[in-house]
Scaffold this active site. Sequence first.
Site, short mmCIF file in Angstrom:
data_model
loop_
_atom_site.label_atom_id
_atom_site.label_comp_id
_atom_site.label_asym_id
_atom_site.label_seq_id
_atom_site.Cartn_x
_atom_site.Cartn_y
_atom_site.Cartn_z
N HIS A 70 -7.46 9.95 -2.15
CA HIS A 70 -6.81 9.89 -0.84
C HIS A 70 -7.67 10.50 0.28
O HIS A 70 -7.77 9.94 1.37
CB HIS A 70 -5.45 10.58 -0.92
CG HIS A 70 -4.43 10.03 0.03
ND1 HIS A 70 -3.12 9.80 -0.31
CD2 HIS A 70 -4.54 9.66 1.32
CE1 HIS A 70 -2.48 9.31 0.74
NE2 HIS A 70 -3.32 9.22 1.73
N TYR A 84 3.30 9.86 -0.75
CA TYR A 84 4.36 9.28 0.07
C TYR A 84 5.73 9.50 -0.58
O TYR A 84 6.77 9.36 0.09
CB TYR A 84 4.15 7.78 0.32
CG TYR A 84 2.87 7.39 1.04
CD1 TYR A 84 2.05 8.34 1.63
CD2 TYR A 84 2.49 6.06 1.12
CE1 TYR A 84 0.86 7.97 2.26
CE2 TYR A 84 1.31 5.68 1.76
CZ TYR A 84 0.50 6.65 2.32
OH TYR A 84 -0.67 6.27 2.95
N ASP A 137 0.85 -1.19 0.00
CA ASP A 137 0.00 0.00 0.00
C ASP A 137 0.88 1.24 0.00
O ASP A 137 1.57 1.52 0.98
CB ASP A 137 -0.90 0.01 1.25
CG ASP A 137 -1.87 1.17 1.23
OD1 ASP A 137 -2.98 1.01 0.69
OD2 ASP A 137 -1.51 2.26 1.73
N LYS A 142 -2.49 5.89 -4.50
CA LYS A 142 -3.58 6.84 -4.24
C LYS A 142 -3.36 8.17 -4.95
O LYS A 142 -2.21 8.62 -5.07
CB LYS A 142 -3.70 7.09 -2.72
CG LYS A 142 -3.72 5.82 -1.89
CD LYS A 142 -3.94 6.05 -0.41
CE LYS A 142 -3.62 4.79 0.38
NZ LYS A 142 -2.21 4.68 0.80
P1 NAD Z 1 0.58 1.75 11.97
O1 NAD Z 1 -0.57 1.75 12.92
O2 NAD Z 1 0.81 0.59 11.07
O3 NAD Z 1 1.83 2.05 12.89
C1 NAD Z 1 3.11 1.97 12.39
C2 NAD Z 1 4.06 2.07 13.58
O4 NAD Z 1 3.77 1.03 14.52
C3 NAD Z 1 5.49 1.83 13.15
O5 NAD Z 1 6.10 3.05 12.81
C4 NAD Z 1 6.11 1.20 14.38
O6 NAD Z 1 6.57 2.24 15.22
C5 NAD Z 1 4.95 0.53 15.05
N1 NAD Z 1 4.99 -0.94 14.86
C6 NAD Z 1 4.81 -1.65 13.71
N2 NAD Z 1 4.88 -2.96 13.93
C7 NAD Z 1 5.12 -3.12 15.26
C8 NAD Z 1 5.28 -4.24 16.11
N3 NAD Z 1 5.21 -5.48 15.64
N4 NAD Z 1 5.53 -4.01 17.42
C9 NAD Z 1 5.58 -2.76 17.91
N5 NAD Z 1 5.41 -1.65 17.17
C10 NAD Z 1 5.19 -1.83 15.85
O7 NAD Z 1 0.46 3.11 11.15
P2 NAD Z 1 0.60 3.57 9.64
O8 NAD Z 1 1.92 3.23 9.06
O9 NAD Z 1 0.21 4.99 9.63
O10 NAD Z 1 -0.54 2.74 8.90
C11 NAD Z 1 -0.30 1.62 8.06
C12 NAD Z 1 -0.43 1.98 6.62
O11 NAD Z 1 -1.70 2.59 6.37
C13 NAD Z 1 0.56 3.04 6.14
O12 NAD Z 1 1.86 2.58 6.00
C14 NAD Z 1 -0.10 3.47 4.86
O13 NAD Z 1 0.12 2.52 3.84
C15 NAD Z 1 -1.56 3.51 5.27
N6 NAD Z 1 -2.00 4.86 5.68
C16 NAD Z 1 -2.97 5.46 4.95
C17 NAD Z 1 -3.42 6.72 5.28
C18 NAD Z 1 -4.50 7.36 4.47
O14 NAD Z 1 -4.82 8.54 4.67
N7 NAD Z 1 -5.10 6.65 3.55
C19 NAD Z 1 -2.88 7.41 6.39
C20 NAD Z 1 -1.89 6.77 7.13
C21 NAD Z 1 -1.48 5.49 6.79
#
Ligand code: NAD
Length: 279
Positions: free
Chosen positions: A109, A51, A46, A76
């Site tokens: 988005h 990004y 994704d 997106k």
């Molecule tokens: P997430 O909730 O996946 O959190 C990521 C953070 O969680 C990492 O930086 C790390 O610090 C922690 N983490 C990950 N695995 C872990 C583990 N096993 N143990 C402990 N900590 C851990 O947040 P995200 O990255 O914002 O969301 C996932 C994906 O969603 C993004 O990478 C992106 O592709 C998407 N996204 C979309 C939007 C949108 O507006 N459409 C916005 C934000 C994110």
Amino acid sequence: MTTVPTITLNSGHAIPQLGFGVFLVPPAEAEEAVSTSLEVGYRHIDTAAIYGNEEGVGAAIAKSGIPRDELFVTTKLWNDRQAGEAPHDAIRESLEKLGLDYVDLYLTHWPTPEKDTYSNAWQKLIEIRDAGLARSIGVSNHLPEHLDRLVKDTGEVPAVDQIELHPALQQRDVLEWGAANGMHIESWGPLGQGKYPLFENPAVVAAAEAHGVTPAQAVIRWHLDRGFIVFPKSTHRERMEQNFDVFGFELTADEIAAIDALDAGDGSGRVGAHPLELN
Ligand code: NAD
């Protein structure tokens, strides 16, 4: 090799329910992170134009040698390209950067309601899909009022709405809209982006301990058991492996209910922008 369950979208195409997200992965690190994720076994990536890392994602895909039809790639359309014919230019640029002929899923988005261009963007996504540049199309951060408008204007229901969704913010109104209209939910920020002490919450800790897994694995399993599509982000191989290793157990109905009960209910669990405020 782990087989990730798939969900069939309203386009008839299947999406792996677990993927790898690359928000905030710097362009220079994206290739390595995605290469590692593909080695670990992820086949659903994704990304988004905003990004800035589509080229790195594309480079990793090209190097992997994995057949195109075994991969599921989402990108997106950014908010400043919703008007007029701009979405057509935007998808071509994204495909060029990704080195692909089509994406599996293309999303608008944010609705950015003050600009009032999200319905136009949705109409252009329909054209983009019909031209074969995206297999499935959907939206992100849309509230029921935006989804109603898209259906009213075009008669087409998005395949997915990718929304901020984690235990403290469960957006039940969007979930209900999806269930009523055959639209699937993708959870972004599934681990709360590490912005609140989710992994210390007693309901999460109890579920994790009961299954001998980490709190992060218990939360990812909760998303899967609730039927959401989820793509947690990490740039560390160990965490990528851990987040992928969630198919050897299932939460009980009581454990799911205990995590369901963590929803703040009034939207105060939100850690990202509000869709009505981002314009
Ligand atoms: P997430 O909730 O996946 O959190 C990521 C953070 O969680 C990492 O930086 C790390 O610090 C922690 N983490 C990950 N695995 C872990 C583990 N096993 N143990 C402990 N900590 C851990 O947040 P995200 O990255 O914002 O969301 C996932 C994906 O969603 C993004 O990478 C992106 O592709 C998407 N996204 C979309 C939007 C949108 O507006 N459409 C916005 C934000 C994110």
